[in-house]
Design a protein around this motif. Structure first.
Motif, short mmCIF file in Angstrom:
data_model
loop_
_atom_site.label_atom_id
_atom_site.label_comp_id
_atom_site.label_asym_id
_atom_site.label_seq_id
_atom_site.Cartn_x
_atom_site.Cartn_y
_atom_site.Cartn_z
N ASP A 137 0.83 -1.20 0.00
CA ASP A 137 0.00 0.00 0.00
C ASP A 137 0.87 1.25 0.00
O ASP A 137 1.99 1.27 0.52
N LEU A 138 0.33 2.34 -0.57
CA LEU A 138 1.00 3.63 -0.60
C LEU A 138 0.42 4.50 0.50
O LEU A 138 -0.80 4.71 0.55
N ILE A 139 1.26 4.99 1.40
CA ILE A 139 0.82 5.89 2.46
C ILE A 139 1.63 7.18 2.40
O ILE A 139 2.59 7.29 1.63
N GLN A 140 1.22 8.16 3.22
CA GLN A 140 1.85 9.47 3.17
C GLN A 140 2.64 9.74 4.45
O GLN A 140 2.15 9.53 5.55
N LEU A 141 3.87 10.23 4.25
CA LEU A 141 4.70 10.72 5.35
C LEU A 141 4.53 12.23 5.34
O LEU A 141 4.90 12.91 4.37
N LYS A 142 3.96 12.79 6.42
CA LYS A 142 3.57 14.20 6.44
C LYS A 142 4.56 15.02 7.26
O LYS A 142 4.83 14.72 8.42
N PHE A 143 5.10 16.09 6.65
CA PHE A 143 5.97 17.04 7.32
C PHE A 143 5.16 18.33 7.57
O PHE A 143 4.62 18.91 6.63
N ASN A 144 5.10 18.76 8.83
CA ASN A 144 4.35 19.96 9.19
C ASN A 144 5.32 20.95 9.86
O ASN A 144 5.74 20.74 10.99
N PHE A 145 5.67 22.03 9.13
CA PHE A 145 6.60 23.02 9.65
C PHE A 145 5.83 24.13 10.35
O PHE A 145 4.92 24.73 9.76
N THR A 146 6.19 24.42 11.60
CA THR A 146 5.51 25.46 12.38
C THR A 146 6.40 26.66 12.66
O THR A 146 5.95 27.62 13.27
N ALA A 147 7.65 26.61 12.24
CA ALA A 147 8.57 27.75 12.43
C ALA A 147 9.69 27.64 11.41
O ALA A 147 9.95 26.57 10.85
#
Length: 300
Positions: A137-147
């Motif tokens: 299966d294909l899943i997503q690695l999520k990067f969330n930048f807050t600064a």
């Protein structure tokens, strides 16, 4: 400014008589008004880094007492003849403004020179993904930048193997398809201001195997109420399972079955498997075998 020599060279009174005595000269020394300049280096810096205030004196007599404002807060610094260096490490952008100076001769001057130290924030990022996936299966690695300021350079490792990736968006996704348990660790992130955050954020993704199912059984029976077993045998995957199958033209669904599921039947037709899902939501793609039930009429 400097030494000034005053002397009376002659004096004549109202009768026209000139002075006959020797008149000594007098010296008056005029001190220059003090002046102080301020600079800051390096500039800009990142939060947690140090910078230096540089006080220099182009005029006046050392040493000096300098009053200044550091981000609006009053401060005082003694400045020797060679100048003064003051280490600072504010966490926000700060303006240092000189207000007043007094030198060793007691001469004073108001000041107006200032220097602004730009302090850039440290980049911050969080890493998210599903904790489980199915093999393939294909899943997503999520990067969330807050600064921090884009683009960011992320140094991360996959099962201990380092890799570097540039990311331009505050929220960005990477498609991954791990074939086994995989550990993703962010080691550091650097933003466009060259501010670095050495972090250690780790997530583990477990990859579940796909179930495999085989269909067997069936055969010929007489129309006297006899039955045959149609057997569904599942290997791999995580039980219990949900099964969709058809008996002839009739669809059937059963849930929470084990690795071996048997249908005792006298329903004629070809049996086939449409879908099998295990408890992790993984679907079988390896579907093998066949079963057919033939009903022979009784002789009259």
């Amino acid at each position: 400014v400097g030494n000034n020599t005053y002397i009376v060279t002659t004096i004549v009174d109202d009768n026209g008589c000139e002075n006959q005595n020797i008149i000594n000269s007098q010296d008056i020394y005029v001190n220059p008004l003090p002046d102080i300049n301020i600079a800051v280096a390096p500039n800009p810096i990142c939060v947690g880094d140090n910078s230096t205030l540089l006080f220099s004196a182009p005029n006046g007599t050392a040493p000096y007492v300098v009053d200044y404002l550091a981000g609006g807060i009053t401060a005082t610094e003694n400045v020797p003849g060679a100048g003064a260096n003051v280490q600072v490490n504010p966490i926000t952008t700060t303006t240092y403004e000189l207000t007043f100076v007094t030198d060793s001769k007691g001469c004073t001057s108001p000041l107006s020179d200032n220097a602004t130290l730009v302090v850039n924030e440290i980049p911050q990022v969080t890493l998210n993904s599903p904790s489980e996936t199915c093999d393939g299966d294909l899943i997503q690695l999520k990067f969330n930048f807050t600064a921090g300021v884009a683009p960011w350079i992320v140094n991360y490792s996959i099962n201990g193997v380092s890799t570097v990736i540039p990311i331009s968006n505050a929220i960005d996704l990477i498609s991954i398809s791990p074939s086994s348990q995989t550990v993703y660790t962010i080691n550091s992130v650097t933003d466009n201001n060259n501010c670095i955050n050495n972090i250690a954020q780790t997530i583990t993704i477990n990859t579940n195997p796909l179930p495999e199912i085989e269909l067997s059984g069936g055969g010929s029976i007489c129309a006297d109420g006899s039955t045959k077993d149609v057997i569904f045998t599942t290997t791999s995957g995580t039980p219990p399972y949900n099964l969709n199958y058809s008996a002839g033209l009739n669809p059937n669904f059963v849930s929470n079955i084990g690795t071996i599921y048997t249908v005792t039947t006298n329903q004629a037709g070809a049996y086939s498997i449409q879908n099998l899902t295990d408890s992790k939501g993984c679907k079988a793609i390896a579907i093998t075998g066949s079963a057919y039930v033939n009903i022979n009429p009784l002789p009259n």
